[in-house]
Design a protein around this motif. Structure first.
Motif, mmCIF file in Angstrom:
data_model
loop_
_atom_site.group_PDB
_atom_site.id
_atom_site.type_symbol
_atom_site.label_atom_id
_atom_site.label_comp_id
_atom_site.label_asym_id
_atom_site.label_seq_id
_atom_site.Cartn_x
_atom_site.Cartn_y
_atom_site.Cartn_z
ATOM 1 N N GLY A 131 7.750 20.018 -1.959
ATOM 2 C CA GLY A 131 7.114 20.006 -3.280
ATOM 3 C C GLY A 131 7.168 18.634 -3.915
ATOM 4 N N ASN A 132 8.300 17.949 -3.772
ATOM 5 C CA ASN A 132 8.412 16.594 -4.308
ATOM 6 C C ASN A 132 7.420 15.651 -3.621
ATOM 7 O OD1 ASN A 132 10.451 17.466 -5.973
ATOM 8 N ND2 ASN A 132 12.088 16.349 -4.957
ATOM 9 N N LEU A 133 7.219 15.824 -2.315
ATOM 10 C CA LEU A 133 6.259 14.986 -1.598
ATOM 11 C C LEU A 133 4.836 15.236 -2.103
ATOM 12 C CD1 LEU A 133 5.490 12.991 0.602
ATOM 13 C CD2 LEU A 133 5.553 14.873 2.264
ATOM 14 N N ILE A 134 4.496 16.490 -2.342
ATOM 15 C CA ILE A 134 3.159 16.800 -2.871
ATOM 16 C C ILE A 134 2.959 16.139 -4.227
ATOM 17 C CG2 ILE A 134 1.698 18.663 -3.765
ATOM 18 C CD1 ILE A 134 1.672 18.511 -0.751
ATOM 19 N N HIS A 135 3.983 16.207 -5.088
ATOM 20 C CA HIS A 135 3.867 15.557 -6.392
ATOM 21 C C HIS A 135 3.723 14.045 -6.243
ATOM 22 C CE1 HIS A 135 5.615 19.348 -8.188
ATOM 23 N NE2 HIS A 135 4.586 19.104 -8.962
ATOM 24 N N ALA A 136 4.450 13.448 -5.313
ATOM 25 C CA ALA A 136 4.349 12.005 -5.087
ATOM 26 C C ALA A 136 2.951 11.627 -4.601
ATOM 27 C CB ALA A 136 5.406 11.565 -4.071
ATOM 28 N N LEU A 137 2.407 12.408 -3.683
ATOM 29 C CA LEU A 137 1.051 12.152 -3.199
ATOM 30 C C LEU A 137 0.027 12.275 -4.324
ATOM 31 C CD1 LEU A 137 1.290 14.096 0.180
ATOM 32 C CD2 LEU A 137 1.096 11.611 -0.077
ATOM 33 N N LYS A 138 0.251 13.231 -5.199
ATOM 34 C CA LYS A 138 -0.655 13.407 -6.339
ATOM 35 C C LYS A 138 -0.619 12.184 -7.250
ATOM 36 C CE LYS A 138 -3.241 15.151 -9.535
ATOM 37 N NZ LYS A 138 -4.708 15.104 -9.357
ATOM 38 N N ARG A 139 0.574 11.663 -7.536
ATOM 39 C CA ARG A 139 0.682 10.483 -8.391
ATOM 40 C C ARG A 139 -0.025 9.280 -7.750
ATOM 41 N NH1 ARG A 139 2.929 14.350 -10.634
ATOM 42 N NH2 ARG A 139 0.742 14.597 -11.180
ATOM 43 N N LEU A 140 0.111 9.114 -6.432
ATOM 44 C CA LEU A 140 -0.573 8.014 -5.738
ATOM 45 C C LEU A 140 -2.087 8.193 -5.811
ATOM 46 C CD1 LEU A 140 1.644 7.579 -2.553
ATOM 47 C CD2 LEU A 140 1.423 5.975 -4.445
ATOM 48 N N ASP A 141 -2.533 9.436 -5.693
ATOM 49 C CA ASP A 141 -3.968 9.713 -5.776
ATOM 50 C C ASP A 141 -4.521 9.354 -7.152
ATOM 51 O OD1 ASP A 141 -6.397 10.669 -4.686
ATOM 52 O OD2 ASP A 141 -6.113 12.594 -5.691
ATOM 53 N N GLU A 142 -3.727 9.570 -8.179
ATOM 54 C CA GLU A 142 -4.178 9.286 -9.543
ATOM 55 C C GLU A 142 -4.430 7.797 -9.782
ATOM 56 O OE1 GLU A 142 -1.918 13.023 -11.792
ATOM 57 O OE2 GLU A 142 -0.977 11.044 -11.731
ATOM 58 N N VAL A 143 -3.754 6.937 -9.019
ATOM 59 C CA VAL A 143 -3.954 5.487 -9.177
ATOM 60 C C VAL A 143 -4.680 4.903 -7.962
ATOM 61 C CG1 VAL A 143 -1.998 5.157 -10.718
ATOM 62 C CG2 VAL A 143 -1.617 5.032 -8.257
ATOM 63 N N ASP A 144 -5.402 5.778 -7.246
ATOM 64 C CA ASP A 144 -6.248 5.362 -6.117
ATOM 65 C C ASP A 144 -5.475 4.615 -5.041
ATOM 66 O OD1 ASP A 144 -8.574 6.455 -7.268
ATOM 67 O OD2 ASP A 144 -8.863 4.673 -8.502
ATOM 68 N N ARG A 145 -4.253 5.046 -4.757
ATOM 69 C CA ARG A 145 -3.459 4.412 -3.711
ATOM 70 C C ARG A 145 -3.303 5.322 -2.482
ATOM 71 N NH1 ARG A 145 0.011 0.285 -5.602
ATOM 72 N NH2 ARG A 145 0.712 0.068 -3.453
ATOM 73 N N LEU A 146 -3.758 6.549 -2.587
ATOM 74 C CA LEU A 146 -3.527 7.492 -1.500
ATOM 75 C C LEU A 146 -4.282 7.082 -0.235
ATOM 76 C CD1 LEU A 146 -1.951 9.995 -0.855
ATOM 77 C CD2 LEU A 146 -3.823 11.390 -1.704
ATOM 78 N N GLY A 147 -5.467 6.502 -0.419
ATOM 79 C CA GLY A 147 -6.264 6.083 0.729
ATOM 80 C C GLY A 147 -5.628 4.963 1.526
ATOM 81 N N ASN A 148 -4.609 4.314 0.951
ATOM 82 C CA ASN A 148 -3.931 3.219 1.653
ATOM 83 C C ASN A 148 -2.959 3.729 2.725
ATOM 84 O OD1 ASN A 148 -5.276 1.578 -0.090
ATOM 85 N ND2 ASN A 148 -3.511 1.030 -1.334
ATOM 86 N N LEU A 149 -2.631 5.007 2.691
ATOM 87 C CA LEU A 149 -1.712 5.549 3.699
ATOM 88 C C LEU A 149 -2.400 5.571 5.056
ATOM 89 C CD1 LEU A 149 0.129 8.588 2.067
ATOM 90 C CD2 LEU A 149 1.133 6.447 2.826
ATOM 91 N N GLU A 150 -1.814 4.884 6.032
ATOM 92 C CA GLU A 150 -2.421 4.776 7.345
ATOM 93 C C GLU A 150 -1.833 5.774 8.340
ATOM 94 O OE1 GLU A 150 -1.995 0.717 8.437
ATOM 95 O OE2 GLU A 150 -3.452 0.002 6.943
ATOM 96 N N THR A 151 -0.810 6.504 7.923
ATOM 97 C CA THR A 151 -0.199 7.495 8.798
ATOM 98 C C THR A 151 0.287 8.671 7.966
ATOM 99 O OG1 THR A 151 1.510 7.850 10.490
ATOM 100 C CG2 THR A 151 2.087 6.429 8.629
ATOM 101 N N LYS A 152 0.372 9.819 8.574
ATOM 102 C CA LYS A 152 0.868 10.982 7.860
ATOM 103 C C LYS A 152 2.378 10.911 7.713
ATOM 104 C CE LYS A 152 -2.914 14.102 9.062
ATOM 105 N NZ LYS A 152 -3.276 15.448 9.573
ATOM 106 N N ILE A 153 2.885 11.568 6.663
ATOM 107 C CA ILE A 153 4.307 11.518 6.346
ATOM 108 C C ILE A 153 5.020 12.722 6.961
ATOM 109 C CG2 ILE A 153 6.019 11.410 4.510
ATOM 110 C CD1 ILE A 153 4.177 8.965 4.656
ATOM 111 N N CYS A 154 6.011 12.429 7.799
ATOM 112 C CA CYS A 154 6.813 13.499 8.409
ATOM 113 C C CYS A 154 7.862 13.985 7.413
ATOM 114 C CB CYS A 154 7.519 12.984 9.656
ATOM 115 S SG CYS A 154 6.400 12.367 10.941
#
Length: 363
Positions: free
Chosen positions: A296-319
């Motif tokens: 759940g914390n990871l989902i919230h972190a991904l959401k915050r990155l998406d809000e500032v248009d940084r999510l597309g910078n992730l080049e690999t999935k998070i284990c």
């Protein structure tokens, strides 16, 4: 329980979790007089069930009443007001509060029907429920969740349900942050028990719940919200009413001086994947037996990155998850102590969303 304590528990059984928190709090050391009037203030902003991520799980309320009555406290009320335009009584009905009231002989107080006292704090005049003002000990039961206007809602904002609808409208006209802080300077909770089982990502009214399977308690509403903001991946500056409340003497934001008491470890129950936005964010993850709190914390972190248009910078999935224990693939990236053998890993059990954000930004 001291003023700087935060007591945290994990699990999927809100009844057992509530009782564990209450026993750790030592409620009788906080409410010395068994004849004290006690108000329980849940979050019933809309007539929706707790599974939506919008409202307090009624089993938490039921267990608190049972616990208090076992110890001889009899003057208990449930006090709440839905947001403007919605029915508190319908919220009570949908969530089974009428049955709770009947079983435990505890009255339901709809603040919309209450008398109010007009009070001024920090230049803002508001109408506050007399039932709340006359209560000896106030237990706030907020849901930790996102909010489309204030970024987050928890202990401090939950007090808004103690106002007349006219004052609620006025709060919105004034931008919410200063009025929320000013209200808590008049009356804040004596004890906060936070339902952080499956709060919504963004909206007060629910719809995108994220399972985190945790609850926590605090006596300081400002400290409580400071802790909650990190769990959701926010900086304090993202939620101005927290620091404003501190400046008005409501409490303290310095988590370095807090004592976090963790009663147990997160479990690896199966993580739910709701449809919609949560499922979209989950595309960036590779979970293996992930604990709900960590995931759940990871989902919230991904959401915050998406809000500032940084999510597309992730080049690999998070284990993430206990299934990665012992794995040593140096090409992979993970969060949580279980992924420490991977090429890059963020420690913690579970790591906070705010730390995950920084970790992923540095990738």
């Amino acid at each position: 329980m001291d003023k700087n304590d935060i007591i945290l528990t994990y699990g999927s059984d809100p009844v057992a979790m509530t009782r564990a928190l209450l026993e750790a709090i030592d409620i009788e050391s906080l409410i010395l007089d068994k004849n004290s009037s006690i108000a329980l203030k849940p979050n019933l902003v809309v007539a929706a069930t707790a599974e939506s991520g919008a409202t307090t799980h009624p089993s938490i309320v039921r267990e608190i009443i049972s616990f208090l009555q076992e110890r001889g406290y009899s003057r208990i009320k449930i006090v709440e007001s839905a947001w403007v335009g919605d029915s508190t009584k319908e919220g009570f009905r949908v969530n089974g509060y009428e049955a709770i009231s009947k079983t435990f002989k505890v009255p339901l107080v709809d603040v919309k029907d209450d008398d109010y006292e007009k009070l001024t704090s920090n230049g803002i005049t508001m109408e506050v429920s007399k039932t709340i003002l006359d209560t000896d000990f106030l237990i706030s039961l907020p849901v930790l969740k996102g909010h489309c206007q204030t970024a987050m809602t928890c202990a401090l904002k939950n007090m808004k349900g103690c106002l007349s609808d006219r004052s609620k409208r006025m709060f919105h006209n004034l931008g919410l942050h200063k009025p929320i802080a000013a209200l808590n300077a008049i009356r804040c909770a004596d004890l906060v028990i936070v339902d952080s089982l499956n709060g919504d990502l963004d909206f007060e009214e629910g719809g995108n719940p994220v399972r985190t399977d945790r609850m926590f308690a605090a006596r300081d509403s400002v400290l409580c919200d400071s802790f909650g903001s990190q769990l959701l991946g926010f900086e304090l500056e993202d939620i101005p009413y927290i620091q404003l409340a501190e400046s008005m003497g409501v409490g303290f934001t310095d988590l370095s001086k807090a004592r976090v008491i963790q009663l147990n470890e997160p479990t690896n129950d199966k993580v739910a994947h709701p449809s919609g936005e949560v499922a979209n964010l989950a595309r960036y993850t590779l979970p293996k037996n992930a604990c709900s709190a960590c995931y759940g914390n990871l989902i919230h972190a991904l959401k915050r990155l998406d809000e500032v248009d940084r999510l597309g910078n992730l080049e690999t999935k998070i284990c993430i998850g206990q299934g990665y224990r012992g794995e040593t693939d140096k090409t992979r990236i993970g969060v949580g102590v279980c992924t420490r053998g991977l090429g890059k890993s963020l420690g913690g059990c579970p790591p906070k969303a705010i730390d995950m954000i920084q970790f992923m930004k540095e990738l």
